[in-house]
Design a protein around this motif. Sequence first.
Motif, PDB file in Angstrom:
ATOM      1  N   PHE A 122      13.986  78.035  47.212  1.00  0.00           N
ATOM      2  CA  PHE A 122      12.977  78.847  46.170  1.00  0.00           C
ATOM      3  C   PHE A 122      12.866  80.185  47.232  1.00  0.00           C
ATOM      4  O   PHE A 122      12.342  80.153  48.210  1.00  0.00           O
ATOM      5  CB  PHE A 122      11.741  78.209  45.981  1.00  0.00           C
ATOM      6  N   ARG A 123      12.982  81.501  46.425  1.00  0.00           N
ATOM      7  CA  ARG A 123      12.627  82.710  47.089  1.00  0.00           C
ATOM      8  C   ARG A 123      11.204  83.032  46.487  1.00  0.00           C
ATOM      9  O   ARG A 123      11.119  83.222  45.383  1.00  0.00           O
ATOM     10  CB  ARG A 123      13.701  83.684  46.731  1.00  0.00           C
TER      11      ARG A 123
ATOM     12  N   ARG B 137      14.387  67.124  48.564  1.00  0.00           N
ATOM     13  CA  ARG B 137      15.578  68.107  48.188  1.00  0.00           C
ATOM     14  C   ARG B 137      16.364  67.695  46.996  1.00  0.00           C
ATOM     15  O   ARG B 137      16.649  66.531  46.773  1.00  0.00           O
ATOM     16  CB  ARG B 137      16.589  68.116  49.294  1.00  0.00           C
ATOM     17  N   VAL B 138      16.369  68.514  46.108  1.00  0.00           N
ATOM     18  CA  VAL B 138      16.732  68.360  44.687  1.00  0.00           C
ATOM     19  C   VAL B 138      18.058  69.370  44.300  1.00  0.00           C
ATOM     20  O   VAL B 138      17.687  70.517  44.831  1.00  0.00           O
ATOM     21  CB  VAL B 138      15.809  68.277  43.564  1.00  0.00           C
ATOM     22  N   GLU B 139      18.808  68.865  43.439  1.00  0.00           N
ATOM     23  CA  GLU B 139      19.876  69.800  43.022  1.00  0.00           C
ATOM     24  C   GLU B 139      19.272  70.608  41.618  1.00  0.00           C
ATOM     25  O   GLU B 139      18.961  70.018  40.800  1.00  0.00           O
ATOM     26  CB  GLU B 139      21.198  69.262  42.699  1.00  0.00           C
ATOM     27  N   ILE B 140      18.943  71.819  41.898  1.00  0.00           N
ATOM     28  CA  ILE B 140      18.600  72.820  40.624  1.00  0.00           C
ATOM     29  C   ILE B 140      19.614  73.746  40.225  1.00  0.00           C
ATOM     30  O   ILE B 140      20.134  73.473  39.014  1.00  0.00           O
ATOM     31  CB  ILE B 140      17.207  73.541  41.238  1.00  0.00           C
TER      32      ILE B 140
ATOM     33  N   THR C 222      24.168  73.298  44.866  1.00  0.00           N
ATOM     34  CA  THR C 222      23.353  73.347  46.231  1.00  0.00           C
ATOM     35  C   THR C 222      22.021  72.712  46.138  1.00  0.00           C
ATOM     36  O   THR C 222      21.706  72.252  45.037  1.00  0.00           O
ATOM     37  CB  THR C 222      22.933  75.078  46.293  1.00  0.00           C
ATOM     38  N   THR C 223      21.291  72.525  46.981  1.00  0.00           N
ATOM     39  CA  THR C 223      19.985  71.899  47.036  1.00  0.00           C
ATOM     40  C   THR C 223      19.005  72.775  47.126  1.00  0.00           C
ATOM     41  O   THR C 223      19.083  73.708  47.673  1.00  0.00           O
ATOM     42  CB  THR C 223      20.155  70.668  47.774  1.00  0.00           C
ATOM     43  N   THR C 224      17.689  72.470  46.811  1.00  0.00           N
ATOM     44  CA  THR C 224      16.552  73.122  46.891  1.00  0.00           C
ATOM     45  C   THR C 224      15.392  72.254  47.183  1.00  0.00           C
ATOM     46  O   THR C 224      15.092  71.164  46.837  1.00  0.00           O
ATOM     47  CB  THR C 224      16.126  73.670  45.589  1.00  0.00           C
TER      48      THR C 224
ATOM     49  N   PHE D  70      15.953  82.127  43.631  1.00  0.00           N
ATOM     50  CA  PHE D  70      16.445  81.479  44.618  1.00  0.00           C
ATOM     51  C   PHE D  70      17.218  82.203  45.819  1.00  0.00           C
ATOM     52  O   PHE D  70      17.928  83.380  45.533  1.00  0.00           O
ATOM     53  CB  PHE D  70      17.687  80.661  44.103  1.00  0.00           C
ATOM     54  N   GLY D  71      17.047  81.659  47.163  1.00  0.00           N
ATOM     55  CA  GLY D  71      17.633  82.337  48.192  1.00  0.00           C
ATOM     56  C   GLY D  71      19.157  82.093  48.327  1.00  0.00           C
ATOM     57  O   GLY D  71      19.646  80.988  47.381  1.00  0.00           O
ATOM     58  N   ALA D  72      19.831  82.701  49.051  1.00  0.00           N
ATOM     59  CA  ALA D  72      21.459  82.405  49.190  1.00  0.00           C
ATOM     60  C   ALA D  72      21.773  80.811  49.421  1.00  0.00           C
ATOM     61  O   ALA D  72      22.811  80.413  49.126  1.00  0.00           O
ATOM     62  CB  ALA D  72      21.949  83.257  50.211  1.00  0.00           C
TER      63      ALA D  72
END
Length: 489
Positions: free
Chosen positions: A227-228, A73-76, A80-82, A221-223
């Motif tokens: 990643f969407r 998990r990283v902050e892009i 928020t995190t992705t 990106f999703g809400a």
Amino acid sequence: MGGRMGRRAFLGVLGGVGAGVAGLAVAGRAEHSGQLLTSELPLPKPFTVPLPVPAVARPASPGRYEVTQRPARVEIVPGTTTEVWGYGGTFPGPTFELRRGSPATITVRNELTVPTSTHLHGGVTPPDSDGYPTDLVVPAGYTGHDHGHGGTHHPLVKDYRYPVEQRAATLWYHDHRMDFTAPQVWRGLAGFALVRDEEEDALPLPGGERELPLMICDRAFGADGSFRYPAAHDPDYMEGVEGDVILVNGAPWPVAEVSATRHRLRLLNASNARRYRLRLAPGGRFTQIGGDAGLLSAPVAHDEITIAPGERFDVVVDFSAYPVGSAVTLVNTLAEGPAGNVMRFVVARRARDDSAVPSVLSRPPSRPTPVATRRFDFRRSETAWTINGRPYSPGVPLARPRLGTAEVWRFSSDFHHPVHVHLAHFLVLARGGRSPSATDAGWKDTVDVRPYEVVDVLARFDGYRGRYMLHCHNLEHEDMAMMADFDVI
């Protein structure tokens, strides 16, 4: 082309455009080479996140590297995190600094939930280390059958052996799994590999902090910050997936402080489908010193550079042309709205500059004489993207060139198809019977073939015998069967 348009309608509109306007905006709109997928969260403000630079991989022992593919998990998007799937748990993965004549072995360990296959894009590698799409590293406990494709399965780990007998160049590596390259690269499985040699060392080019690898890609990106991406092989995204957030080295529209000196920018288009036409605003020039497969013989100046997925441009920008305090924006003139910006440079200070761009850069390989001509037509069928009317069939070669020879390969298309050839490097000979573009200079491994265009290349088959492939580097096209094998004999 905002909103969603079915693949038949989209391609029907494109089909009516005709060859005369290939590469231009359609009906006054921005050019798209895929279907736009929008984010569900507010887009981050551009030019607020510092440009990250991928860490350089450290060898476990001389000539041997180890890297683990794992989720992290990283902050892009700030706040928020992705979850990314990354080599070493990072996106991009670590940069491998390789040296001509110094073989390297990279041991890839798979701690994801799906199989992977790592391809060194632009590498002259033996076939068993080329990242063939059914030559898979399989994680623990995996019970899938990969749609009956068969192939080779390596439990947990595989050694990729790279002889590195090639000129200095900007290479990159990415996942290449059969049918799933697009979603797995979208989730982060990509990174740089830079080959260096004595010829490049002798040049007074910018280096150190003034040499920046820039991996440009787009994502949605999703809400929740994830990643969407569409469902696998969604026919509404058959033409390719474009996101509405532009990332450079994994950061959205980043900003980099630079001195008023020359900087070397290694530009890579790592997008699934999006093409970029890069310009500097409020003005400026790129001095191209290299392409996909190494240094040019002499520098070439460009006001703009169109870069298709998989292509690399090695350029120098002289920031002393701007007053200290200037903001210089790298823009994309093929898009409107947020995707029209890529990143920003802020000229923060004056500094001494001992670098230069010499008038002679290298003595690349001479042009060989071709022994054959072959044609490869990249075109859509009702259910798949095809080459010469055939969807991909692993192990069925469309060509059998001889090692040590060269051939003219003619690529034709019905859409935007960035054509990538494994192993073989090539020179662009002609576009539509005319001279190549200025940005076609030098030896390449990927070429931008635009709608209803014919591109002739002179491909050289050096290195190794065995099975390799060519394919469209629009990753959704690749996953929907636009690949073909060839055997070097």
